[in-house]
Design an enzyme around this catalytic site. Structure first.
Site, PDB file in Angstrom:
ATOM      1  N   SER A  17       0.803  -1.228   0.000  1.00  0.00           N
ATOM      2  CA  SER A  17       0.000   0.000   0.000  1.00  0.00           C
ATOM      3  C   SER A  17       0.838   1.282   0.000  1.00  0.00           C
ATOM      4  O   SER A  17       0.501   2.218  -0.732  1.00  0.00           O
ATOM      5  CB  SER A  17      -0.959  -0.009   1.195  1.00  0.00           C
ATOM      6  OG  SER A  17      -1.890  -1.044   1.016  1.00  0.00           O
ATOM      7  N   LYS A  67     -10.329  -5.096   9.876  1.00  0.00           N
ATOM      8  CA  LYS A  67     -11.345  -4.581   8.934  1.00  0.00           C
ATOM      9  C   LYS A  67     -12.767  -4.614   9.511  1.00  0.00           C
ATOM     10  O   LYS A  67     -13.616  -3.828   9.100  1.00  0.00           O
ATOM     11  CB  LYS A  67     -11.324  -5.388   7.628  1.00  0.00           C
ATOM     12  CG  LYS A  67     -10.109  -5.132   6.751  1.00  0.00           C
ATOM     13  CD  LYS A  67     -10.333  -5.827   5.417  1.00  0.00           C
ATOM     14  CE  LYS A  67      -9.103  -5.895   4.572  1.00  0.00           C
ATOM     15  NZ  LYS A  67      -9.368  -6.487   3.251  1.00  0.00           N
ATOM     16  N   ASP A 103     -12.956  -2.954  -1.943  1.00  0.00           N
ATOM     17  CA  ASP A 103     -12.599  -4.226  -2.606  1.00  0.00           C
ATOM     18  C   ASP A 103     -13.565  -4.586  -3.739  1.00  0.00           C
ATOM     19  O   ASP A 103     -13.173  -5.213  -4.721  1.00  0.00           O
ATOM     20  CB  ASP A 103     -12.573  -5.376  -1.591  1.00  0.00           C
ATOM     21  CG  ASP A 103     -11.323  -5.328  -0.725  1.00  0.00           C
ATOM     22  OD1 ASP A 103     -10.303  -4.765  -1.183  1.00  0.00           O
ATOM     23  OD2 ASP A 103     -11.369  -5.834   0.403  1.00  0.00           O
ATOM     24  N   ASN A 151     -17.386 -23.686   0.451  1.00  0.00           N
ATOM     25  CA  ASN A 151     -16.481 -23.345   1.550  1.00  0.00           C
ATOM     26  C   ASN A 151     -16.255 -24.562   2.424  1.00  0.00           C
ATOM     27  O   ASN A 151     -17.081 -25.468   2.480  1.00  0.00           O
ATOM     28  CB  ASN A 151     -17.067 -22.196   2.393  1.00  0.00           C
ATOM     29  CG  ASN A 151     -16.030 -21.602   3.318  1.00  0.00           C
ATOM     30  OD1 ASN A 151     -14.911 -21.318   2.883  1.00  0.00           O
ATOM     31  ND2 ASN A 151     -16.359 -21.422   4.578  1.00  0.00           N
ATOM     32  N   ARG A 152     -15.081 -24.571   3.100  1.00  0.00           N
ATOM     33  CA  ARG A 152     -14.775 -25.685   4.003  1.00  0.00           C
ATOM     34  C   ARG A 152     -15.850 -25.794   5.076  1.00  0.00           C
ATOM     35  O   ARG A 152     -16.410 -26.852   5.290  1.00  0.00           O
ATOM     36  CB  ARG A 152     -13.385 -25.452   4.618  1.00  0.00           C
ATOM     37  CG  ARG A 152     -12.944 -26.513   5.567  1.00  0.00           C
ATOM     38  CD  ARG A 152     -11.545 -26.250   6.051  1.00  0.00           C
ATOM     39  NE  ARG A 152     -11.403 -24.922   6.699  1.00  0.00           N
ATOM     40  CZ  ARG A 152     -10.273 -24.444   7.178  1.00  0.00           C
ATOM     41  NH1 ARG A 152      -9.166 -25.152   7.073  1.00  0.00           N
ATOM     42  NH2 ARG A 152     -10.239 -23.249   7.744  1.00  0.00           N
TER      43      ARG A 152
END
Ligand code: ATR
Length: 268
Positions: A17, A67, A103, A151-152
């Site tokens: 960044s 976040k 994002d 997903n797991r």
């Protein structure tokens, strides 16, 4: 006026960044600087916010692992960031903190650069963590023909579907080799420690990894010999940074992605 910008996260040793935002500052001719603050615990967040107010910071990025935690220190959180449950960009305006997630924009521009459209496509998302939520938010907005999430842990996939409010099918991670899809997107952190990628999907058009590194990521190396498009997350990283810079300064510098990849890795 000097534009104070920064980053909170931990660890920050390998972050790109500062390089990206220094590039944008130079490109736009804005007089400013980008400072990293490695916060060792979430308890440091309030005092960092005070410091940003005190020194008239214009904007700050937030990265792993803060976040989600940072949202409680925002006076306002953008609705998309609220659904995703993560803020990666803070804007300081009128003594207030505004939280955004850039994002989704980064992902959108990455697809545009690669000339990939999800319209009428069957999209398979591997993973259901924070990064998967941003990708799912994009799918929610774009409505591909079908979105499948593997997903797991199933409960996290269910949680993602309900908080994003997306119409998606949930399947077991081990069953992805039996599913037909046009585009597969890896959002998991699998492979970062050098372990091989554990599952194989058969996309007709593109394999996208939101991880990036010099050369192919473990996920993309599965498709090394295939003719489908193979895209890693470097351009997403650059575009999410550009969107943050735009929120802070109102400018829209157009990044040269391959030049930046060269600065970051020397060989892309
Ligand atoms: P991020 O914010 O980067 O998405 P995260 O929220 O920790 O990080 O999510 C990591 C993702 O990688 C999750 O989907 C996780 O699966 P679980 O939800 O089951 O934990 C996935 N992941 C990490 N290690 C994995 C592994 N060894 N095998 C399969 N999935 C894995």
């Amino acid at each position: 006026m000097y534009v104070n910008l920064g980053l909170i996260g931990d660890p920050l040793g390998h972050t790109l960044s500062p390089m990206l935002h220094t590039y944008f500052l130079n490109m736009t001719g804005i007089n400013g600087g980008y400072t990293c603050y490695e916060a060792k615990s979430a308890e440091e967040l309030p005092s960092l916010i005070d410091l940003f107010h005190k020194y008239f910071f214009v904007g700050v990025n937030v990265t792993v692992p803060y976040k989600t935690e940072i949202m409680r220190y925002c006076d306002y959180v953008d609705s998309s960031a609220e659904r995703i449950g993560a803020v990666n960009t803070l804007c300081f305006r009128n003594n207030k903190v505004f939280g955004y997630n850039t994002d989704v924009y980064g992902f959108e521009r990455m697809l545009a650069d690669a000339q990939i459209s999800v319209k009428n496509k069957k999209v398979l998302i591997l993973g259901a963590g924070g990064a998967a939520r941003a990708v799912a938010e994009y799918m929610r907005n774009m409505c591909p023909a079908k979105t499948i999430i593997a997903n797991r842990s199933e409960y996290r996939a269910k949680d993602l579907v309900s908080s994003i409010g997306i119409d998606a099918e949930i399947v077991a991670l081990e069953s992805v080799d039996k599913i037909s899809c046009d585009i597969v997107i890896n959002t998991t952190s699998v492979g970062l420690q050098g372990e091989p990628f554990p599952v194989y999907a058969y996309p007709l058009e593109a394999a996208i990894d939101i991880q990036y590194k010099s050369g192919y990521t473990p996920f993309l190396s599965l498709y090394e010999k295939s003719l489908i498009k193979k895209i890693d997350g470097f351009s997403m990283l650059v575009w999410q940074a550009q969107r943050a810079f735009n929120l802070w300064t109102g400018t829209k510098p157009i990044p040269n992605i391959s030049k930046l990849a060269n600065i970051a890795f020397g060989d892309k």
